[in-house]
Structures are given as structure tokens and as C-alpha cells.
Design an enzyme around this catalytic site. Sequence first.
Site, short mmCIF file in Angstrom:
data_model
loop_
_atom_site.label_atom_id
_atom_site.label_comp_id
_atom_site.label_asym_id
_atom_site.label_seq_id
_atom_site.Cartn_x
_atom_site.Cartn_y
_atom_site.Cartn_z
N LYS A 1 88.59 76.23 73.71
CA LYS A 1 87.37 76.17 72.90
C LYS A 1 87.63 75.36 71.64
O LYS A 1 88.73 75.39 71.08
CB LYS A 1 86.99 77.62 72.54
CG LYS A 1 85.69 77.77 71.78
CD LYS A 1 85.38 79.25 71.54
CE LYS A 1 84.05 79.46 70.83
NZ LYS A 1 83.74 80.89 70.64
N SER B 1 79.20 82.30 72.08
CA SER B 1 79.38 80.92 71.66
C SER B 1 80.36 80.14 72.53
O SER B 1 80.37 78.90 72.45
CB SER B 1 79.85 80.88 70.20
OG SER B 1 81.11 81.48 70.06
N SER C 1 81.28 86.59 72.06
CA SER C 1 81.29 85.19 72.50
C SER C 1 82.15 84.86 73.70
O SER C 1 82.02 83.77 74.26
CB SER C 1 81.71 84.29 71.34
OG SER C 1 80.60 84.08 70.51
N1 GLN Z 1 76.40 85.84 69.02
C1 GLN Z 1 77.25 86.37 68.01
C2 GLN Z 1 77.07 85.63 66.72
O1 GLN Z 1 76.35 84.67 66.71
C3 GLN Z 1 78.67 86.38 68.49
C4 GLN Z 1 79.42 85.16 68.18
C5 GLN Z 1 80.88 85.22 68.52
O2 GLN Z 1 81.38 86.16 69.13
N2 GLN Z 1 81.60 84.22 68.05
O3 GLN Z 1 77.62 85.98 65.73
#
Ligand code: GLN
Length: 486
Positions: free
Chosen positions: A97, A172, A196
Site C-alpha cells: 500500500k 482505504s 481499511s
Molecule cells: N474508513 C475509515 C476512515 O476513513 C478507516 C480508514 C482506515 O482504516 N485507514 O477513517
Amino acid sequence: MHSWLVPTMLLCLKRIPFLMNLVPVAYSEIRRDLLAGKRTCVEIVQGHLDRISKYNGQLNAFLTVYDQEAITRACEIDARIQTGQAGALAGMVVGIKDLLCYEDHPSQAGSQILDGFQSTFSATAVQRLLDADAIIIGRQNCDEFGMGSTNENSAFGPVLNYANPAHVAGGSSGGSAVAVQAGMCQVSLGTDTGGSIRMPAAFCGIMGLKPTYGRVSRWGLIAYASSFDTIGPMAHHLEDLALVLDVIEGLDAYDSTLVSDTVIDYQPKKRIAYIKEMVEHPSLQTEIKDAFFERVEQLKAAGFEVVSVNFPYIDQLLPTYYVLTTAEASSNLARFDGVKYGHRADGTKDLMDMYKKTRDEAFGEEVKRRIMLGTFVLSADYYDAYYTKAQQVRRLIQEKTLEILADADFIISPTTSSTAYKLGEKTLDPLQMYLGDLFTVQANITGLPAISIPMGQDSAGLSMGFQVTGRAFDEKGLLDFSKIVQ
Ligand code: GLN
């Protein structure tokens, strides 16, 4: 072959091309072939590169593909295999990532603000993969700084779901999920601050493991919310998750939040809990609920006691998560100022003007929203009302969750309340978008390990995920139990 089988198979072929033309095998099988001289790392890398060139143009999972480099490394590892010196992950093709640093390679956190930035060191997790002879094939698209649930907040455009490109990948770690889903790499290394890893895994029909906070070093993970951030593997096979976790976990002088005493000593009770307020939540799609309870029945038939428990803080999960993570983000992202690295605005009149223009030009809308929200909850007048309060509620959520886990081995739930949204479906309403994280944030608020495993598909052919949350440092128990669920 029966004549009726042909149309049925063709139908499947249309809907899930990948599963029909390339059933991915687990790494252990690849390794057997490599050690027996039946395949080479070069062939394996080439196979993945072929899939990348076939699908990545449309799906947008990889931002950069390290093709030449991966082939060169494959040659080196093939030579090591010949001399009996293969590392534990020799020839495993991994994508990382864009939030993870990799020495002398670009790392941009899906953001324009890090435009042109090349990391001068590798994240510990990445370095450990390299030391074990894994092959890094590329850098994967993600929501900017990990802020998002659909991968639509990336400066490089959205990632599309391979099962149906009109739908999002989840976020994400969307690029990481789709890269595995479409066979463009064997394993991805994602990050999980609020879901994410698990959410895109659920949307893409693969496995994703968020380890216990304190198990895997965060060194070299570009910080979003430091007391929530974790790094973990995504793959088609549980055994691949276990292998990668084993390589990347463990103490590291660069991360003082790692825990040294991770031995757990407890007798499984064969009692599993689910949270009533989650499975009865109005946002939960009926097909997901049905599939979940089918699994519950199967677990009961397999000799588990499955109990429904109350969790009085269901409505506090998302506010607690979003107050604390935005506060941490506003502080973490202060370092991106145009002075040290990445983008710098042109034609500015003084230092203040340069800071402002740089940040205004290069951060995306969602990141700006969160920086402002976080700055507000940390401001002198509101600190106690929001930040301190959220810390107190975090403690209550932790205590209640541990109370449930004192009486049950695991907490189970669907990973998400719906299957993958259509592209653009949630982008206009941030609150709707945040609601999608309802089932996943608890594991980050509490630091507990959690996994998403595939739970079949809905009538539209979109994947559903089954989530298991375990006790701190009981990843082994979590993976063993996941095998049973699977
Ligand atoms: N959707 C969550 C956020 O926007 C989780 C993001 C993540 O785990 N990096 O914060």
C-alpha cells in the site's frame, strides 16, 4: 460433460472471470514447486506482471509497477533456491500500500502532497518481507492518508472492483484488495486504522487480517492516527496471512509501542458472541444478515455455543473513532508543509503563504475536512468537551469489549453492513460514508485483532464478509477459528 453444465459454467465465467481462469493457490504449494524445481520465481513474477498489464489499466490498483526490479530480484532468489538458501517467503509476490515506505521508491500516501517523494528507508514490515525473500511487485493505490472507505479519496483516482467495475473496491486499502482479488499479486500489505484492511477485503471477496495493536511495527507507516494504525496482510488464503504475519511481527527498536510479552494463556470455551445491536442495525443489508446467521447455525452444528450480547455503546463507536482519529491526524499531518518533502506551491510571498497554499493545493477535500475537524476538537475551548470525552468513552468501549471477551472466545459480526457501493454512491455524504465503518472500528478503538473472511456473494454477485474479533495477541486462535468458519 452434461449439456446443462456448459451454460451454467459460461454464466459463472462471465460474472467471475478470475475464479474460472486462475484459481490462485496458497504460497505453500508454490514453494513446494519452487523447491522441487518445477517452477521458477521468474515465471511466477512474469505471470503476475501479465495480469497487471491485462487488468491494471482499468482497475487502477497499482500506482507503480516495479517490473524490471521484480524480475531481477526473482533471478537472484531463483539462484538462492538452487543453493538451498531460500528465505521463508522466497518467491512470494507482494504488493504494498502507498502508505508504506520502501527505500529509494516513491511513497505518496495516495496524496499530491508527497508528489515526487522517495523514501530514504523501508518500513520495518517491508524490510522483513524483503529479508525473507519476498518480491515486491509494486505500490498500491489507496485513499489519501488512509482516510476513506471506498478508495475514491485517492489523488490517483478510484480503484474499481474486479468482480464488477461499476462498484468500488472498498477502502482505504482498495488497491491492495483488488490486486489480490484480480491475481495481480499473491499477498498485499495493507494498513487498518478503522477497517481499511477488512472492509476492502470484504468487498473484494478475499481475506484481510488486522493484527493486535503492538504486534507489528509501525515504523515506516505514514501515520494517520497513531494510536489506531496497524499493518496487516491481505490474501486469498488464511495460511498466507499467517505466514506473512509471522515474518512481519515482533519487536523493533523503532516502535516503542510494540509489546514484548505476547504469549497468551487461556483455555478456549467454544463460546462465541455476537453483538445484538450490530446484527439488528437498520443499515444491515438483509442478504448479509441471512448469510451471517447461516454461519451462526453452522457454528452451532459444529459444537459452538453462540450467544447474543448487548453492547450499550453502539452509537458511540463512530463518534469516538472520528473524534480521536481526526485529532491525531491533524497533528500527524502538520509535518506536510512544503518545506521538507513533496509538493511546494509556486509564487508565494512569504513562509506562511507558502504553507497555506501548499497545503490547500495538495491535500484532498476529505483530508482537509479531517484536519479541520481534528484541529477543532483539540482547540483549547473544545478540548475537554470532545477530545477528553472521546478518550473516556474509548476506555468504556474497551472495558465493555473485554468483558464480552472474558466470557466468549471471539466476537463475530458481518464485516460491513452492505456490499460494495456503486462508484460515487456515497461521495457526496461523508456521514453516510462514515456509517460504513460501524462494524470495523471497534477493533481499532480497542486495539484487538480482527479478520475478515469471505461469506459468499449477494444476489448481485458482490462479496460479503464475515468478521471475527479476538483477544489481544490471539491471532493464532483467530486464524484457527477462521479456518472452521471457512
Ligand atoms: N474508513 C475509515 C476512515 O476513513 C478507516 C480508514 C482506515 O482504516 N485507514 O477513517
